[in-house]
Design a protein around this motif. Structure first.
Motif: not given
Length: 86
Positions: A64-86
């Motif tokens: 249920d965890t949602v991520y987005k791709v983000t850059l940190n110092e030019g490197r791609p990471y998956f950033e936790v945005l939160g959990q889907l509301y049920k």
């Protein structure tokens, strides 16, 4: 705006990540599973992730965890945005 529930780690907290699961270490030395903290960055996701569309944008979902791709110092990471509301 995405309808997600967010959890945050306490300042100075150390957490660990493996195969889509976040952990923290208790004072007695034992590890326990925590809700993924918003803003946490990880390098990889498990192979069974799903792509979901929220508000017209594509994101990655593990359990249920949602991520987005983000850059940190030019490197791609998956950033936790939160959990889907049920």
């Amino acid at each position: 705006r995405l309808g997600l529930i967010q959890s945050y780690a306490a300042a100075g907290s150390e957490y660990f990540y493996q195969d889509g699961v976040f952990y923290s270490k208790a004072a007695n030395g034992e590890y326990y599973v925590i809700i993924p903290p918003a803003g946490a960055l990880v390098e990889t996701l498990p192979e069974d992730y799903e792509i979901v569309s929220l508000d017209g944008d594509d994101y990655y979902k593990v359990d249920d965890t949602v991520y987005k791709v983000t850059l940190n110092e030019g490197r791609p990471y998956f950033e936790v945005l939160g959990q889907l509301y049920k």
